[in-house]
Design a protein around this motif. Sequence first.
Motif: not given
Length: 166
Positions: A103-128
């Motif tokens: 259920g988590e949303w994620q995207l990934q970007l990479t800086d010019p030196n190859g450092v990987v950065v992930q952005l995430t957004e956590t969603q409410a658990p199923a059943g809530t």
Amino acid sequence: MIIVGAAMTLTVIDPVVSSEFFATHLGFREIVATEDVVYLGRDDTAIEIVVQRLDMEAPWAPGAGRPTGVVVTFAVIGIAAEYDRLQREGANITSPLVRLPGGEWQLQLTDPNGVVVQLTETQAPAGTDAATAQDRPSADRPGTEGSSHSALPQPRRYVSLALLLW
């Protein structure tokens, strides 16, 4: 133990381009900069990033600062809007916005030196009660446009630093 802040040191070939990347796309600002080291911070969190130049002439030893496949992960609110913004800015998005099986949303970007950065957004658990309404990233949910006063619970704000060693 109570942790009140965090800093991560990224050893790269060119600290200036990494500093510009984190400032332009992720809202960090330079605190102190020298020829070989740039200290970055944000006013809204106690996280600092230190970007230091890799010394190519120094002999390698474990822990000596050679690149190790670091992935920097930031939990955010409003990931869909951030994704749109990053696309408009021309950021190097290396993995588009996707919803992971948990259920988590994620995207990934990479800086010019190859450092990987992930952005995430956590969603409410199923059943809530909020799970159905939170089936989309927060920027797409009704009642979340430009407001932090949504009736829906907001995801927890956290930052994790995942280290992957090759």
